[in-house]
Design a protein around this motif. Sequence first.
Motif, PDB file in Angstrom:
ATOM      1  N   SER B  21       0.841  -1.175   0.000  1.00 54.29           N
ATOM      2  CA  SER B  21       0.000   0.000   0.000  1.00 54.29           C
ATOM      3  C   SER B  21       0.888   1.241   0.000  1.00 54.29           C
ATOM      4  CB  SER B  21      -0.881   0.002   1.265  1.00 54.29           C
ATOM      5  OG  SER B  21      -2.177   0.412   0.959  1.00 54.29           O
ATOM      6  N   THR B  22       0.534   2.178  -0.866  1.00 57.57           N
ATOM      7  CA  THR B  22       1.331   3.411  -0.902  1.00 57.57           C
ATOM      8  C   THR B  22       0.404   4.610  -0.956  1.00 57.57           C
ATOM      9  OG1 THR B  22       1.436   3.667  -3.303  1.00 57.57           O
ATOM     10  CG2 THR B  22       3.026   2.171  -2.292  1.00 57.57           C
ATOM     11  N   ALA B  23       0.965   5.735  -0.549  1.00 58.08           N
ATOM     12  CA  ALA B  23       0.173   6.964  -0.536  1.00 58.08           C
ATOM     13  C   ALA B  23      -0.295   7.322  -1.947  1.00 58.08           C
ATOM     14  CB  ALA B  23       1.009   8.102   0.050  1.00 58.08           C
ATOM     15  N   GLN B  24       0.601   7.153  -2.923  1.00 57.32           N
ATOM     16  CA  GLN B  24       0.233   7.489  -4.300  1.00 57.32           C
ATOM     17  C   GLN B  24      -0.926   6.638  -4.797  1.00 57.32           C
ATOM     18  OE1 GLN B  24       3.332   6.957  -3.213  1.00 57.32           O
ATOM     19  NE2 GLN B  24       4.853   8.132  -4.355  1.00 57.32           N
ATOM     20  N   ARG B  25      -0.807   5.335  -4.596  1.00 54.95           N
ATOM     21  CA  ARG B  25      -1.855   4.430  -5.044  1.00 54.95           C
ATOM     22  C   ARG B  25      -3.185   4.798  -4.412  1.00 54.95           C
ATOM     23  NH1 ARG B  25       0.892  -1.430  -4.837  1.00 54.95           N
ATOM     24  NH2 ARG B  25       1.763  -1.303  -6.941  1.00 54.95           N
ATOM     25  N   ASP B  26      -3.156   5.011  -3.118  1.00 56.03           N
ATOM     26  CA  ASP B  26      -4.395   5.338  -2.418  1.00 56.03           C
ATOM     27  C   ASP B  26      -5.013   6.611  -2.979  1.00 56.03           C
ATOM     28  OD1 ASP B  26      -3.955   3.135  -0.919  1.00 56.03           O
ATOM     29  OD2 ASP B  26      -3.540   4.187   0.971  1.00 56.03           O
ATOM     30  N   PHE B  27      -4.161   7.593  -3.207  1.00 56.23           N
ATOM     31  CA  PHE B  27      -4.684   8.874  -3.674  1.00 56.23           C
ATOM     32  C   PHE B  27      -5.259   8.772  -5.095  1.00 56.23           C
ATOM     33  CE2 PHE B  27      -4.266  13.139  -5.532  1.00 56.23           C
ATOM     34  CZ  PHE B  27      -5.137  13.802  -4.680  1.00 56.23           C
ATOM     35  N   ILE B  28      -4.546   8.053  -5.932  1.00 55.92           N
ATOM     36  CA  ILE B  28      -5.024   7.874  -7.302  1.00 55.92           C
ATOM     37  C   ILE B  28      -6.344   7.105  -7.299  1.00 55.92           C
ATOM     38  CG2 ILE B  28      -4.554   6.745  -9.501  1.00 55.92           C
ATOM     39  CD1 ILE B  28      -1.520   7.260  -8.847  1.00 55.92           C
ATOM     40  N   ALA B  29      -6.379   6.012  -6.551  1.00 54.46           N
ATOM     41  CA  ALA B  29      -7.603   5.207  -6.488  1.00 54.46           C
ATOM     42  C   ALA B  29      -8.743   6.045  -5.939  1.00 54.46           C
ATOM     43  CB  ALA B  29      -7.368   3.975  -5.614  1.00 54.46           C
ATOM     44  N   ASP B  30      -8.474   6.763  -4.871  1.00 51.45           N
ATOM     45  CA  ASP B  30      -9.511   7.594  -4.261  1.00 51.45           C
ATOM     46  C   ASP B  30     -10.037   8.631  -5.253  1.00 51.45           C
ATOM     47  OD1 ASP B  30     -10.828   8.146  -1.617  1.00 51.45           O
ATOM     48  OD2 ASP B  30     -10.074  10.154  -2.117  1.00 51.45           O
ATOM     49  N   THR B  31      -9.126   9.250  -5.965  1.00 52.62           N
ATOM     50  CA  THR B  31      -9.529  10.239  -6.961  1.00 52.62           C
ATOM     51  C   THR B  31     -10.390   9.601  -8.046  1.00 52.62           C
ATOM     52  OG1 THR B  31      -7.472  11.455  -6.587  1.00 52.62           O
ATOM     53  CG2 THR B  31      -8.686  11.957  -8.610  1.00 52.62           C
ATOM     54  N   LEU B  41      -6.585   8.361 -19.008  1.00 55.16           N
ATOM     55  CA  LEU B  41      -5.443   8.420 -18.109  1.00 55.16           C
ATOM     56  C   LEU B  41      -4.924   9.851 -18.021  1.00 55.16           C
ATOM     57  CD1 LEU B  41      -3.393   5.207 -18.877  1.00 55.16           C
ATOM     58  CD2 LEU B  41      -4.757   5.762 -16.874  1.00 55.16           C
ATOM     59  N   GLU B  42      -4.930  10.524 -19.148  1.00 54.92           N
ATOM     60  CA  GLU B  42      -4.451  11.896 -19.182  1.00 54.92           C
ATOM     61  C   GLU B  42      -5.301  12.790 -18.272  1.00 54.92           C
ATOM     62  OE1 GLU B  42      -2.985  14.892 -22.785  1.00 54.92           O
ATOM     63  OE2 GLU B  42      -4.537  13.389 -23.102  1.00 54.92           O
ATOM     64  N   TYR B  57       3.041   9.927 -14.366  1.00 58.15           N
ATOM     65  CA  TYR B  57       2.116   9.243 -15.250  1.00 58.15           C
ATOM     66  C   TYR B  57       2.172   7.735 -15.040  1.00 58.15           C
ATOM     67  CZ  TYR B  57       0.121   7.283 -19.471  1.00 58.15           C
ATOM     68  OH  TYR B  57      -0.632   6.545 -20.330  1.00 58.15           O
ATOM     69  N   ALA B  58       3.366   7.209 -14.908  1.00 59.46           N
ATOM     70  CA  ALA B  58       3.531   5.763 -14.812  1.00 59.46           C
ATOM     71  C   ALA B  58       2.770   5.182 -13.631  1.00 59.46           C
ATOM     72  CB  ALA B  58       5.009   5.410 -14.717  1.00 59.46           C
ATOM     73  N   THR B  59       2.737   5.910 -12.541  1.00 60.57           N
ATOM     74  CA  THR B  59       2.037   5.402 -11.362  1.00 60.57           C
ATOM     75  C   THR B  59       0.529   5.412 -11.576  1.00 60.57           C
ATOM     76  OG1 THR B  59       3.826   6.185  -9.971  1.00 60.57           O
ATOM     77  CG2 THR B  59       1.759   5.669  -8.878  1.00 60.57           C
ATOM     78  N   VAL B  60       0.050   6.444 -12.243  1.00 61.35           N
ATOM     79  CA  VAL B  60      -1.381   6.474 -12.577  1.00 61.35           C
ATOM     80  C   VAL B  60      -1.703   5.311 -13.501  1.00 61.35           C
ATOM     81  CG1 VAL B  60      -3.196   7.775 -13.733  1.00 61.35           C
ATOM     82  CG2 VAL B  60      -1.587   8.945 -12.242  1.00 61.35           C
ATOM     83  N   TYR B  61      -0.877   5.160 -14.505  1.00 61.16           N
ATOM     84  CA  TYR B  61      -1.066   4.065 -15.449  1.00 61.16           C
ATOM     85  C   TYR B  61      -1.102   2.718 -14.741  1.00 61.16           C
ATOM     86  CZ  TYR B  61       0.576   0.461 -18.663  1.00 61.16           C
ATOM     87  OH  TYR B  61       0.744  -0.708 -19.345  1.00 61.16           O
ATOM     88  N   ARG B  62      -0.126   2.489 -13.871  1.00 69.37           N
ATOM     89  CA  ARG B  62      -0.040   1.191 -13.202  1.00 69.37           C
ATOM     90  C   ARG B  62      -1.174   0.995 -12.204  1.00 69.37           C
ATOM     91  NH1 ARG B  62       6.448   1.477 -13.225  1.00 69.37           N
ATOM     92  NH2 ARG B  62       6.068   3.355 -12.012  1.00 69.37           N
ATOM     93  N   THR B  63      -1.549   2.076 -11.536  1.00 64.27           N
ATOM     94  CA  THR B  63      -2.642   1.956 -10.571  1.00 64.27           C
ATOM     95  C   THR B  63      -3.953   1.614 -11.271  1.00 64.27           C
ATOM     96  OG1 THR B  63      -1.590   3.525  -9.069  1.00 64.27           O
ATOM     97  CG2 THR B  63      -3.956   3.166  -8.795  1.00 64.27           C
ATOM     98  N   MET B  64      -4.211   2.252 -12.407  1.00 63.98           N
ATOM     99  CA  MET B  64      -5.450   1.957 -13.113  1.00 63.98           C
ATOM    100  C   MET B  64      -5.446   0.546 -13.670  1.00 63.98           C
ATOM    101  SD  MET B  64      -7.288   4.337 -12.379  1.00 63.98           S
ATOM    102  CE  MET B  64      -8.698   3.630 -13.235  1.00 63.98           C
TER     103      MET B  64
END
Lengths: 148, 148
Positions: B21-31, B41-42, B57-64
């Motif tokens: 679990s990471t802060a970035q993942r949580d934030f992206i998922a929450d958003t 994605l953009e 971008y890569a983290t958004v891509y991977r999280t999605m």
Amino acid sequence: MAQHGKMSILKAYLETKGLKSTAQRDFIADTFFKTNTHISLEELLSKVKRKNKNIGYATVYRTMKLLGESGLAIARQFGDGQTRYENLPEDGHHDHIICMKCSKIAEFQNQKIEQLQSEAAKKLGFTVVNHKLELYGYCAGCAGGDKA
Amino acid sequence: MAQHGKMSILKAYLETKGLKSTAQRDFIADTFFKTNTHISLEELLSKVKRKNKNIGYATVYRTMKLLGESGLAIARQFGDGQTRYENLPEDGHHDHIICMKCSKIAEFQNQKIEQLQSEAAKKLGFTVVNHKLELYGYCAGCAGGDKA
DNA sequence: ATTATTATGATAATAATATTCATTTTCAAT
DNA sequence: ATTGAAAATGAATATTATTATCATAATAAT
Ligand SMILES: [Mn+2]
Ligand SMILES: [Mn+2]
Ligand SMILES: [Zn+2]
Ligand SMILES: [Zn+2]
């Protein structure tokens, strides 16, 4: 429709657009008209190069775009990232079912589905111009092994 | 389903996969969970960067991609060359109709169509796992001006 | 705290599609 | 047949979305 019939239509289309007839275009179109699969540009280019080695990718690409615009070819995307083209079907529109294991493609027509689509659209205030219906699953040969 | 419910599912999914679990993942998922559109994605990256400027971008891509695998997000392609994601619908599967002029997207469900699809597939020896049905046309607002 | 594992994010690689541009070809007018 | 403007060709390059790489940072179990 026969090859020459399609060629005539293409010639007519070119004329209305003020475009010129060329040996390359004719050969690419002729080669495509003889196919009966859902062919990718890469595959078509390869086929074309067998007889005419110095035809370039760009010309194949542009010719198929033209055929698409003229209605003589239909562009399809089955989710593998490659655009494929198929000849305009004799018997009208059809949809596809693709095997997720062996990539076999079957075609079907279902007038009832088409009608229900129009009705569903109408309820939402839309008029349907065209549609894409693709089923993904497993063919008879592949269903046994791995249904996941 | 509520945000925290989806978050729990995500956490559980990560755990089964041995992921962290990471802060970035949580934030992206929450958003993403807060959106109710078919977001690219953009667009999602832009939304994420407003609050958290150093997410890449890569983290958004991977999280999605993860959300897609977990079933919490559905990837869609409406023919504009960009993958879009939408939240898992409350009320089950739906299909889309897209306005060719203003790009408005409407959703619909039609059990009868789904059933006819299965039947059509069965006749060809296929079993259907999933499908893509997109209608393209003109919405109520755009139909008047230009039906071509 | 240590440490093995995973995540991040900048950047680069891929791959399909689309465009550029110097040169060649077409075709209507002469 | 010759001409010449317009269009086509094809090699190369550009674009675009997606995916991978890798050095560094964060996580979480011990
Ligand atoms: Mn077909
Ligand atoms: Mn939707
Ligand atoms: Zn199969
Ligand atoms: Zn519209």
